[in-house]
Scaffold this motif. Sequence first.
Motif, PDB file in Angstrom:
ATOM      1  N   HIS A  58       1.039  -1.309   0.017  1.00 49.28           N
ATOM      2  CA  HIS A  58      -0.250   0.342   0.260  1.00 49.28           C
ATOM      3  C   HIS A  58       0.752   1.089  -0.254  1.00 49.28           C
ATOM      4  O   HIS A  58       0.516   2.488  -0.527  1.00 49.28           O
ATOM      5  CB  HIS A  58      -0.785  -0.139   1.082  1.00 49.28           C
ATOM      6  CG  HIS A  58      -0.510  -0.511   2.445  1.00 49.28           C
ATOM      7  ND1 HIS A  58       0.222  -1.081   3.082  1.00 49.28           N
ATOM      8  CD2 HIS A  58      -0.557   1.108   3.519  1.00 49.28           C
ATOM      9  CE1 HIS A  58       0.867  -0.728   4.124  1.00 49.28           C
ATOM     10  NE2 HIS A  58       0.768   0.358   4.535  1.00 49.28           N
ATOM     11  N   LEU A  61       2.457   1.986  -3.073  1.00 52.26           N
ATOM     12  CA  LEU A  61       1.338   2.082  -4.763  1.00 52.26           C
ATOM     13  C   LEU A  61       1.100   3.549  -3.925  1.00 52.26           C
ATOM     14  O   LEU A  61       0.727   4.621  -4.746  1.00 52.26           O
ATOM     15  CB  LEU A  61      -0.535   1.780  -4.566  1.00 52.26           C
ATOM     16  CG  LEU A  61      -0.139   0.062  -5.046  1.00 52.26           C
ATOM     17  CD1 LEU A  61      -1.054  -0.914  -5.007  1.00 52.26           C
ATOM     18  CD2 LEU A  61       0.573   0.345  -6.013  1.00 52.26           C
ATOM     19  N   GLU A  62       1.264   3.632  -2.752  1.00 51.97           N
ATOM     20  CA  GLU A  62       0.574   5.367  -2.402  1.00 51.97           C
ATOM     21  C   GLU A  62       1.880   6.314  -3.650  1.00 51.97           C
ATOM     22  O   GLU A  62       1.771   7.603  -3.312  1.00 51.97           O
ATOM     23  CB  GLU A  62       0.428   6.074  -1.229  1.00 51.97           C
ATOM     24  CG  GLU A  62       0.335   7.111  -0.383  1.00 51.97           C
ATOM     25  CD  GLU A  62       0.329   7.167   0.799  1.00 51.97           C
ATOM     26  OE1 GLU A  62       0.225   8.934   1.411  1.00 51.97           O
ATOM     27  OE2 GLU A  62       0.562   6.062   1.736  1.00 51.97           O
ATOM     28  N   ARG A  63       3.515   6.062  -2.518  1.00 51.72           N
ATOM     29  CA  ARG A  63       4.135   6.633  -3.292  1.00 51.72           C
ATOM     30  C   ARG A  63       4.167   6.536  -4.445  1.00 51.72           C
ATOM     31  O   ARG A  63       4.592   7.749  -5.872  1.00 51.72           O
ATOM     32  CB  ARG A  63       5.654   6.268  -2.694  1.00 51.72           C
ATOM     33  CG  ARG A  63       6.230   6.506  -1.254  1.00 51.72           C
ATOM     34  CD  ARG A  63       7.258   6.406  -0.533  1.00 51.72           C
ATOM     35  NE  ARG A  63       6.989   6.680   0.850  1.00 51.72           N
ATOM     36  CZ  ARG A  63       7.531   5.965   0.998  1.00 51.72           C
ATOM     37  NH1 ARG A  63       9.133   5.444   1.225  1.00 51.72           N
ATOM     38  NH2 ARG A  63       8.100   5.424   2.563  1.00 51.72           N
ATOM     39  N   GLY A  65       2.401   4.666  -7.228  1.00 53.19           N
ATOM     40  CA  GLY A  65       1.615   4.331  -8.306  1.00 53.19           C
ATOM     41  C   GLY A  65       1.050   4.783  -9.431  1.00 53.19           C
ATOM     42  O   GLY A  65       1.246   4.089 -10.107  1.00 53.19           O
ATOM     43  N   ASN A  66       1.033   6.293  -9.207  1.00 52.15           N
ATOM     44  CA  ASN A  66       1.005   6.896 -10.577  1.00 52.15           C
ATOM     45  C   ASN A  66       2.193   7.086 -11.371  1.00 52.15           C
ATOM     46  O   ASN A  66       1.584   7.436 -12.684  1.00 52.15           O
ATOM     47  CB  ASN A  66       0.320   9.224 -10.134  1.00 52.15           C
ATOM     48  CG  ASN A  66       1.589   9.048  -9.508  1.00 52.15           C
ATOM     49  OD1 ASN A  66       2.736   8.373  -9.506  1.00 52.15           O
ATOM     50  ND2 ASN A  66       1.481  10.892  -9.583  1.00 52.15           N
ATOM     51  N   VAL A  73      -1.203  -1.665 -12.288  1.00 47.93           N
ATOM     52  CA  VAL A  73      -1.887  -1.749 -11.060  1.00 47.93           C
ATOM     53  C   VAL A  73      -3.138  -2.829 -10.868  1.00 47.93           C
ATOM     54  O   VAL A  73      -3.375  -2.866  -9.577  1.00 47.93           O
ATOM     55  CB  VAL A  73      -2.407  -0.283 -11.097  1.00 47.93           C
ATOM     56  CG1 VAL A  73      -3.426   0.109 -10.097  1.00 47.93           C
ATOM     57  CG2 VAL A  73      -1.466   0.370 -11.333  1.00 47.93           C
ATOM     58  N   GLU A  86      -6.173  -0.890   2.713  1.00 52.74           N
ATOM     59  CA  GLU A  86      -4.970  -0.135   2.616  1.00 52.74           C
ATOM     60  C   GLU A  86      -5.223  -0.675   0.854  1.00 52.74           C
ATOM     61  O   GLU A  86      -4.695   0.868  -0.194  1.00 52.74           O
ATOM     62  CB  GLU A  86      -4.230   0.288   3.258  1.00 52.74           C
ATOM     63  CG  GLU A  86      -4.337   0.656   4.862  1.00 52.74           C
ATOM     64  CD  GLU A  86      -4.385  -0.721   5.539  1.00 52.74           C
ATOM     65  OE1 GLU A  86      -4.284  -2.057   4.987  1.00 52.74           O
ATOM     66  OE2 GLU A  86      -4.512  -0.744   6.888  1.00 52.74           O
ATOM     67  N   TRP A  90      -6.042   1.832  -2.610  1.00 56.27           N
ATOM     68  CA  TRP A  90      -4.836   3.392  -3.288  1.00 56.27           C
ATOM     69  C   TRP A  90      -4.924   2.391  -5.068  1.00 56.27           C
ATOM     70  O   TRP A  90      -4.993   3.732  -6.271  1.00 56.27           O
ATOM     71  CB  TRP A  90      -3.373   2.487  -3.115  1.00 56.27           C
ATOM     72  CG  TRP A  90      -3.375   3.179  -2.077  1.00 56.27           C
ATOM     73  CD1 TRP A  90      -3.035   2.715  -0.650  1.00 56.27           C
ATOM     74  CD2 TRP A  90      -3.349   4.988  -2.506  1.00 56.27           C
ATOM     75  NE1 TRP A  90      -2.860   4.858  -0.095  1.00 56.27           N
ATOM     76  CE2 TRP A  90      -3.497   5.356  -1.268  1.00 56.27           C
ATOM     77  CE3 TRP A  90      -2.713   5.652  -3.289  1.00 56.27           C
ATOM     78  CZ2 TRP A  90      -2.856   6.574  -0.988  1.00 56.27           C
ATOM     79  CZ3 TRP A  90      -2.918   7.428  -3.375  1.00 56.27           C
ATOM     80  CH2 TRP A  90      -2.944   7.604  -1.633  1.00 56.27           C
ATOM     81  N   ARG A  93      -8.306   4.093  -6.192  1.00 51.58           N
ATOM     82  CA  ARG A  93      -7.783   4.893  -6.950  1.00 51.58           C
ATOM     83  C   ARG A  93      -7.293   5.514  -7.810  1.00 51.58           C
ATOM     84  O   ARG A  93      -7.792   6.082  -8.899  1.00 51.58           O
ATOM     85  CB  ARG A  93      -7.257   5.921  -5.129  1.00 51.58           C
ATOM     86  CG  ARG A  93      -7.557   6.879  -5.680  1.00 51.58           C
ATOM     87  CD  ARG A  93      -6.569   8.014  -4.481  1.00 51.58           C
ATOM     88  NE  ARG A  93      -7.071   9.391  -3.714  1.00 51.58           N
ATOM     89  CZ  ARG A  93      -6.917  10.228  -3.409  1.00 51.58           C
ATOM     90  NH1 ARG A  93      -6.023   9.745  -2.247  1.00 51.58           N
ATOM     91  NH2 ARG A  93      -7.124  10.680  -2.141  1.00 51.58           N
ATOM     92  N   LEU A  94      -5.985   4.750  -7.732  1.00 53.70           N
ATOM     93  CA  LEU A  94      -5.286   5.154  -9.089  1.00 53.70           C
ATOM     94  C   LEU A  94      -6.098   4.030 -10.528  1.00 53.70           C
ATOM     95  O   LEU A  94      -5.794   4.294 -11.860  1.00 53.70           O
ATOM     96  CB  LEU A  94      -3.975   4.056  -9.276  1.00 53.70           C
ATOM     97  CG  LEU A  94      -3.175   4.363  -8.464  1.00 53.70           C
ATOM     98  CD1 LEU A  94      -2.060   3.535  -7.380  1.00 53.70           C
ATOM     99  CD2 LEU A  94      -2.678   5.016  -8.356  1.00 53.70           C
TER     100      LEU A  94
END
Length: 153
Positions: A58, A61-63, A65-66, A73, A86, A90, A93-94
């Motif tokens: 998680h 993916l937060e750091r 992921g984009n 993903v 968590e 992500w 969201r992604l």
Amino acid sequence: MEGGGTLDAAVRHVTSHPDFAGRFKHLVKFNGSEFVETKLTEEEQLREVTKLASGSLHVFLERYGNMLPMGDVQALGELPDANVAEVQFWVERLLREPLEGSRRDKQRRRRRWVWARREMARPDGFFCEDEMKRRDPKMFHRLGGRDLDSALK
């Protein structure tokens, strides 16, 4: 963690992304008198990101992921260890459609306005006289402090 090939592919995509160098956090240690950043080699960076992805998916993916293609993903979301709330947050969201420019700007404005209202309501918030005076005393005096100072006399 199972799905090592999927995880390795995602890590490779992230570390080869043009924005990776600016986003990677190098190790910072305190040497007794100051904090010193230790620059890692590309190989060490790859090891650190792999360790992060396999240990805390998680956070990975937060750091980063984009920086991942949608396929990566989706594949990460299907791993057995991705059934944690968590990670699912992500992944969802992604995979969402990114907001178009005007809607993204509107969302930013709303967030900023909510923050500003909250700060205005606090007696010691960002907009209180003492905070403004502390941030930039000369500007405070030039814009309004002069009047306050003369009212006290």
